[in-house]
Design an enzyme around this catalytic site. Structure first.
Site, short mmCIF file in Angstrom:
data_model
loop_
_atom_site.label_atom_id
_atom_site.label_comp_id
_atom_site.label_asym_id
_atom_site.label_seq_id
_atom_site.Cartn_x
_atom_site.Cartn_y
_atom_site.Cartn_z
N TYR A 96 2.74 -10.31 -12.24
CA TYR A 96 4.23 -10.70 -12.69
C TYR A 96 4.32 -10.37 -14.14
O TYR A 96 5.45 -9.80 -14.48
CB TYR A 96 4.28 -12.03 -12.35
N ASN A 119 12.73 -11.18 -2.25
CA ASN A 119 12.82 -10.09 -1.65
C ASN A 119 13.33 -9.89 -0.28
O ASN A 119 12.50 -10.41 0.47
CB ASN A 119 11.60 -9.20 -1.80
N CYS A 127 6.71 -6.10 -2.41
CA CYS A 127 6.40 -7.45 -3.09
C CYS A 127 4.97 -7.82 -2.94
O CYS A 127 4.33 -8.58 -3.73
CB CYS A 127 7.22 -8.59 -2.82
N HIS A 128 4.26 -7.30 -2.06
CA HIS A 128 3.02 -7.70 -1.45
C HIS A 128 1.89 -6.97 -2.58
O HIS A 128 0.88 -7.65 -2.62
CB HIS A 128 2.43 -7.11 0.04
N GLU A 154 -3.69 -0.61 2.31
CA GLU A 154 -3.15 0.23 1.41
C GLU A 154 -4.37 0.96 0.58
O GLU A 154 -4.42 2.12 0.18
CB GLU A 154 -2.10 -0.20 0.44
#
Length: 160
Positions: A96, A119, A127-128, A154
């Site tokens: 953040y 979001n 946002c993950h 990912e």
């Protein structure tokens, strides 16, 4: 005019919402800040082919960047944060604080977190990929288990 459909994913059903034919929402089951179902308009399973194809390619590991047109409804600050989220490369994370710094407001990490939590188009606006300053998983509207699974996916640790 709003319309929606529901599509399957490895993370459970996803509700896609469009406003005048442009994707403006992607919500998971039991997602925090999920609008009431009656705000999604009428169901139309024919309107979302492009978004569904891109999501299918993403979950197959064949797509790392979404190009589906979006209409992100929020405050100017929220939209700026969501734009920064889209700049986080596939398989990477940012804190953040790093996002706040990229916005030129290094003391605004809490405000960035609040915008991140609002979001409206999860997964596509990633946002993950945002984590706590110490590397820990923190808040995710879809739940921390889903967040961990998306990050692992990912990073190539879990394929579907």
């Amino acid at each position: 005019m709003k319309q929606y459909t529901v599509t399957d994913s490895p993370y459970g059903p996803l509700t896609l919402v469009a406003d005048d034919g442009v994707l403006c929402g992607l919500y998971m089951t039991d997602q925090r800040h999920r609008p009431a179902q009656e705000t999604f308009g009428t169901r139309d399973d024919t309107l979302f082919a492009e978004a569904q194809e891109q999501l299918k390619a993403y979950f197959a590991g064949d797509l790392t960047e979404f190009t589906v047109p979006l209409r992100l409804n929020g405050t100017p600050f929220q939209r700026t944060v969501w734009d920064q989220l889209c700049r986080i490369p596939y398989g990477e994370t940012r804190t953040y604080g790093e996002l706040a710094g990229a916005l030129g407001a290094p003391a605004a990490s809490r405000a960035v977190g609040l915008a991140n939590g609002r979001n409206p188009v999860g997964i596509i606006v990633p946002c993950h990929r945002v984590i706590g300053a110490n590397g820990s998983l923190t808040g995710y509207g879809g739940g921390l288990e889903r967040k961990q699974r998306l990050l692992d996916f990912e990073r190539g640790a879990a394929l579907f």
